[in-house]
Design a protein around this motif. Structure first.
Motif, PDB file in Angstrom:
ATOM      1  N   ARG A  69       0.537  -0.927   0.047  1.00  0.00           N
ATOM      2  CA  ARG A  69      -0.228  -0.070   0.079  1.00  0.00           C
ATOM      3  C   ARG A  69       0.712   1.334   0.094  1.00  0.00           C
ATOM      4  O   ARG A  69       1.547   0.957   0.528  1.00  0.00           O
ATOM      5  CB  ARG A  69      -1.152   0.112   0.825  1.00  0.00           C
ATOM      6  N   ILE A  70       0.806   2.427  -0.999  1.00  0.00           N
ATOM      7  CA  ILE A  70       1.339   3.487  -1.304  1.00  0.00           C
ATOM      8  C   ILE A  70       1.033   4.608  -0.080  1.00  0.00           C
ATOM      9  O   ILE A  70       0.089   4.545   1.090  1.00  0.00           O
ATOM     10  CB  ILE A  70       1.551   3.888  -2.327  1.00  0.00           C
ATOM     11  N   LEU A  71       2.179   4.780   0.834  1.00  0.00           N
ATOM     12  CA  LEU A  71       2.164   5.851   1.829  1.00  0.00           C
ATOM     13  C   LEU A  71       2.580   6.900   0.732  1.00  0.00           C
ATOM     14  O   LEU A  71       3.621   7.024   0.606  1.00  0.00           O
ATOM     15  CB  LEU A  71       3.131   5.333   2.378  1.00  0.00           C
ATOM     16  N   GLU A  72       2.239   8.163   1.953  1.00  0.00           N
ATOM     17  CA  GLU A  72       3.323   9.717   1.338  1.00  0.00           C
ATOM     18  C   GLU A  72       4.652   9.565   2.247  1.00  0.00           C
ATOM     19  O   GLU A  72       5.075   8.922   3.100  1.00  0.00           O
ATOM     20  CB  GLU A  72       2.292  10.386   2.464  1.00  0.00           C
ATOM     21  N   PRO A  73       4.476  10.405   1.107  1.00  0.00           N
ATOM     22  CA  PRO A  73       6.547  10.706   1.285  1.00  0.00           C
ATOM     23  C   PRO A  73       7.302  10.652   3.048  1.00  0.00           C
ATOM     24  O   PRO A  73       8.622   9.917   3.348  1.00  0.00           O
ATOM     25  CB  PRO A  73       7.259  12.011   0.757  1.00  0.00           C
ATOM     26  N   HIS A  74       6.401  11.738   3.738  1.00  0.00           N
ATOM     27  CA  HIS A  74       6.788  11.876   4.866  1.00  0.00           C
ATOM     28  C   HIS A  74       6.498  10.479   5.878  1.00  0.00           C
ATOM     29  O   HIS A  74       6.843  10.375   7.288  1.00  0.00           O
ATOM     30  CB  HIS A  74       6.565  13.122   5.783  1.00  0.00           C
ATOM     31  N   VAL A  75       5.847   9.638   5.580  1.00  0.00           N
ATOM     32  CA  VAL A  75       5.286   8.782   7.106  1.00  0.00           C
ATOM     33  C   VAL A  75       5.735   7.795   7.308  1.00  0.00           C
ATOM     34  O   VAL A  75       6.487   7.382   8.004  1.00  0.00           O
ATOM     35  CB  VAL A  75       3.580   7.872   6.047  1.00  0.00           C
ATOM     36  N   MET A  78      20.013   9.329  15.314  1.00  0.00           N
ATOM     37  CA  MET A  78      19.325  10.329  14.600  1.00  0.00           C
ATOM     38  C   MET A  78      18.194   9.590  13.412  1.00  0.00           C
ATOM     39  O   MET A  78      18.470   8.871  12.730  1.00  0.00           O
ATOM     40  CB  MET A  78      20.411  10.407  13.507  1.00  0.00           C
ATOM     41  N   PRO A  79      16.858   9.508  13.535  1.00  0.00           N
ATOM     42  CA  PRO A  79      15.771   9.184  13.168  1.00  0.00           C
ATOM     43  C   PRO A  79      15.357   9.402  11.423  1.00  0.00           C
ATOM     44  O   PRO A  79      14.463   9.297  10.816  1.00  0.00           O
ATOM     45  CB  PRO A  79      14.472   9.352  14.306  1.00  0.00           C
ATOM     46  N   LEU A  80      16.430   9.389  10.844  1.00  0.00           N
ATOM     47  CA  LEU A  80      16.554   9.566   9.618  1.00  0.00           C
ATOM     48  C   LEU A  80      16.623   8.273   8.276  1.00  0.00           C
ATOM     49  O   LEU A  80      17.283   8.679   7.116  1.00  0.00           O
ATOM     50  CB  LEU A  80      17.585  10.857   9.143  1.00  0.00           C
ATOM     51  N   VAL A  81      16.910   7.188   9.237  1.00  0.00           N
ATOM     52  CA  VAL A  81      17.139   5.747   8.013  1.00  0.00           C
ATOM     53  C   VAL A  81      16.116   5.818   7.171  1.00  0.00           C
ATOM     54  O   VAL A  81      16.430   5.641   6.156  1.00  0.00           O
ATOM     55  CB  VAL A  81      16.627   4.271   9.045  1.00  0.00           C
ATOM     56  N   ALA A  82      14.786   5.916   7.033  1.00  0.00           N
ATOM     57  CA  ALA A  82      14.045   5.911   6.216  1.00  0.00           C
ATOM     58  C   ALA A  82      14.361   6.560   4.882  1.00  0.00           C
ATOM     59  O   ALA A  82      13.766   7.078   3.979  1.00  0.00           O
ATOM     60  CB  ALA A  82      12.449   5.963   7.194  1.00  0.00           C
ATOM     61  N   ALA A  83      14.248   7.853   6.090  1.00  0.00           N
ATOM     62  CA  ALA A  83      14.587   9.308   5.041  1.00  0.00           C
ATOM     63  C   ALA A  83      15.877   9.147   3.315  1.00  0.00           C
ATOM     64  O   ALA A  83      15.702   9.750   3.133  1.00  0.00           O
ATOM     65  CB  ALA A  83      14.822  10.623   5.733  1.00  0.00           C
ATOM     66  N   ALA A  84      16.855   8.890   4.837  1.00  0.00           N
ATOM     67  CA  ALA A  84      17.731   8.932   3.937  1.00  0.00           C
ATOM     68  C   ALA A  84      17.726   7.869   2.523  1.00  0.00           C
ATOM     69  O   ALA A  84      18.393   7.586   1.465  1.00  0.00           O
ATOM     70  CB  ALA A  84      18.726   8.043   4.606  1.00  0.00           C
ATOM     71  N   GLU A 106      -2.628  18.362  12.706  1.00  0.00           N
ATOM     72  CA  GLU A 106      -2.502  17.557  12.003  1.00  0.00           C
ATOM     73  C   GLU A 106      -1.669  15.832  12.943  1.00  0.00           C
ATOM     74  O   GLU A 106      -2.042  14.749  11.901  1.00  0.00           O
ATOM     75  CB  GLU A 106      -1.721  18.303  10.973  1.00  0.00           C
ATOM     76  N   PHE A 107      -0.968  16.523  12.754  1.00  0.00           N
ATOM     77  CA  PHE A 107       0.260  15.154  13.756  1.00  0.00           C
ATOM     78  C   PHE A 107      -0.828  14.506  14.014  1.00  0.00           C
ATOM     79  O   PHE A 107      -0.832  13.114  13.635  1.00  0.00           O
ATOM     80  CB  PHE A 107       1.152  16.050  14.632  1.00  0.00           C
ATOM     81  N   ARG A 108      -1.694  14.203  15.011  1.00  0.00           N
ATOM     82  CA  ARG A 108      -3.121  13.562  16.031  1.00  0.00           C
ATOM     83  C   ARG A 108      -2.830  12.407  14.719  1.00  0.00           C
ATOM     84  O   ARG A 108      -3.581  11.453  15.472  1.00  0.00           O
ATOM     85  CB  ARG A 108      -3.194  14.427  16.692  1.00  0.00           C
ATOM     86  N   LEU A 109      -3.897  13.597  13.969  1.00  0.00           N
ATOM     87  CA  LEU A 109      -4.910  12.929  12.935  1.00  0.00           C
ATOM     88  C   LEU A 109      -4.522  11.797  12.239  1.00  0.00           C
ATOM     89  O   LEU A 109      -4.591  10.866  11.920  1.00  0.00           O
ATOM     90  CB  LEU A 109      -5.579  14.299  12.479  1.00  0.00           C
ATOM     91  N   LEU A 110      -2.789  12.099  12.421  1.00  0.00           N
ATOM     92  CA  LEU A 110      -1.987  11.330  11.273  1.00  0.00           C
ATOM     93  C   LEU A 110      -1.753   9.966  12.118  1.00  0.00           C
ATOM     94  O   LEU A 110      -2.222   9.013  11.087  1.00  0.00           O
ATOM     95  CB  LEU A 110      -0.899  11.828  10.551  1.00  0.00           C
ATOM     96  N   VAL A 111      -1.836   9.804  13.323  1.00  0.00           N
ATOM     97  CA  VAL A 111      -1.187   8.608  13.654  1.00  0.00           C
ATOM     98  C   VAL A 111      -2.577   8.218  14.075  1.00  0.00           C
ATOM     99  O   VAL A 111      -2.486   6.982  14.265  1.00  0.00           O
ATOM    100  CB  VAL A 111      -0.571  10.054  15.139  1.00  0.00           C
ATOM    101  N   GLU A 112      -3.599   8.379  14.084  1.00  0.00           N
ATOM    102  CA  GLU A 112      -4.830   7.824  14.033  1.00  0.00           C
ATOM    103  C   GLU A 112      -5.276   7.729  12.681  1.00  0.00           C
ATOM    104  O   GLU A 112      -5.310   5.405  12.326  1.00  0.00           O
ATOM    105  CB  GLU A 112      -6.180   8.825  14.836  1.00  0.00           C
ATOM    106  N   ARG A 113      -4.196   7.835  11.992  1.00  0.00           N
ATOM    107  CA  ARG A 113      -4.924   6.962  11.075  1.00  0.00           C
ATOM    108  C   ARG A 113      -4.028   5.710  10.554  1.00  0.00           C
ATOM    109  O   ARG A 113      -4.884   4.541  10.203  1.00  0.00           O
ATOM    110  CB  ARG A 113      -5.132   7.865   9.515  1.00  0.00           C
TER     111      ARG A 113
END
Length: 358
Positions: free
Chosen positions: A30-36, A132-138, A157-164
């Motif tokens: 399932r495709i995700l938004e880039p920041h997820v 440095m929690p950037l492994v996914a971003a790297a 907005e962050f809370r709503l994203l987390v709920e989803r």
């Protein structure tokens, strides 16, 4: 109502984007938004909404300066795509075709402590990610140069994203933090049968079965759907050799299909064991007939299956076999002993079959 969160997801990152991968069916992406992916990585280490939001905003603002260094460090692990497993507060990187194996190994309480050190092709980057929690971003930057910047989000907005993400089973409740309100959910807390939160109940029953049969597993033994390491794990000390057979994988003696009569020589085995395998066989009666042919005179087979378990396509899931069906499948064996474990609504039929012929 959930007040703390932890990541529980496998991801595939490639030039097309970021995808979540189902633990119970690795063919479902399932495709995700880039920041997820980065949000999920942050929740591997930070479980409160406020802490995770603070780290997200800090990381978002400083990510550009850190990504070039991290991308260079991760370059050797990446070709056209990479997989990221965020489970049990670990951050593991592997090839996508190793993701299902990593899920299974990490869910196994016996092998999980070694997964990052002794499993070929799987790298444990938990320590790096904590700093440095950037492994996914790297990984995303390496695979998709010029990928979108992460959006600035308000706390709401962050809370709503987390709920989803929680509703989509990408986030779950940390071990020890479940509240009564958290049970209002249509999916289990753990997609791997409880293996990421403790010892699955089928392991409890399997341990009982193994204790019953341990002294009878002897001579030249074949485990279908297992590994050579299980000889030591189950303490099968009466075996003279322990062979492992599966459709694919490393360290196997036989790579083959148990439906294929020619996969093993006739009358070559003293013992066959197969635990939680027959439900994945399209024609289990063919597999049982083949086992009969592969066993020597007076050979024995020991088999366990679940009959009340959710669908788990690894790689396929065909059957739930009841005790009477187990007796029918093994009817060709002159001597049989059926064990049934569990509560009435959830049973694990287990059977031993032997060939008492000269």
């Amino acid at each position: 109502m959930t007040s703390s969160y932890t990541s529980h997801v496998g991801l595939v990152l490639n030039r097309q984007g970021a995808f979540s991968v189902s633990a119970s069916d690795p063919s479902q992406w399932r495709i995700l938004e880039p920041h997820v992916p980065s949000v999920l990585e942050i929740f591997t280490h930070h479980h409160s909404l406020a802490d995770a939001y603070h780290v997200y905003e800090t990381t978002r603002q400083s990510r550009t300066a850190s990504l070039s260094t991290l991308s260079h460090l991760l370059a050797e692990m990446v070709s056209g795509q990479a997989a990221l497993l965020l489970v049990k507060q670990k951050v593991l990187v592997c090839a996508p075709d190793s993701l299902a194996q990593a899920y299974v190994r990490l869910a196994d309480t016996h092998s999980a402590p070694e997964i990052g050190d002794k499993t070929p092709g799987i790298r444990d980057l938990t320590t790096m990610s904590k700093t440095m929690p950037l492994v996914a971003a790297a990984l995303q930057t390496k695979l998709r140069p010029g990928a979108e910047e992460y959006p600035a989000l308000t706390l709401e907005e962050f809370r709503l994203l987390v709920e989803r993400l929680t509703a989509e089973s990408l986030l779950t409740v940390p071990i020890g933090a479940i509240d009564f309100g958290d049970f209002k959910r249509p999916v289990p807390f753990c997609p791997q049968f409880g293996g990421f939160r403790g010892s699955p109940v089928d392991r409890y029953y399997l341990d009982q079965f193994v204790a019953e049969i341990r002294s009878e597993v002897k001579g030249v033994t074949l485990e279908i759907g297992g590994s050579k390491a299980n000889r030591e794990l189950y303490n099968f000390t009466n075996t003279t050799s322990y062979l492992a057979m599966d459709l694919q994988g490393e360290g196997l003696d036989i790579i083959g299909d148990a439906h294929d009569t020619k996969a093993v020589d006739e009358s070559s085995l003293d013992t066959v064991v197969l635990f939680n395998v027959l439900e994945h066989c399209e024609r289990p009666w063919v597999v049982v007939d083949n086992i009969y042919q592969w066993l020597k005179p007076r050979g024995e087979v020991f088999c366990m299956v679940p009959n009340a378990q959710r669908v788990h396509r690894l790689p396929q899931d065909y059957w739930r076999i009841l005790p009477d069906a187990m007796n029918s499948l093994f009817a060709r064996f002159a001597q049989r002993k059926l064990y049934v474990y569990g509560i009435r609504s959830r049973r694990w039929p287990l059977i031993t079959g032997s060939l008492p012929r000269s």
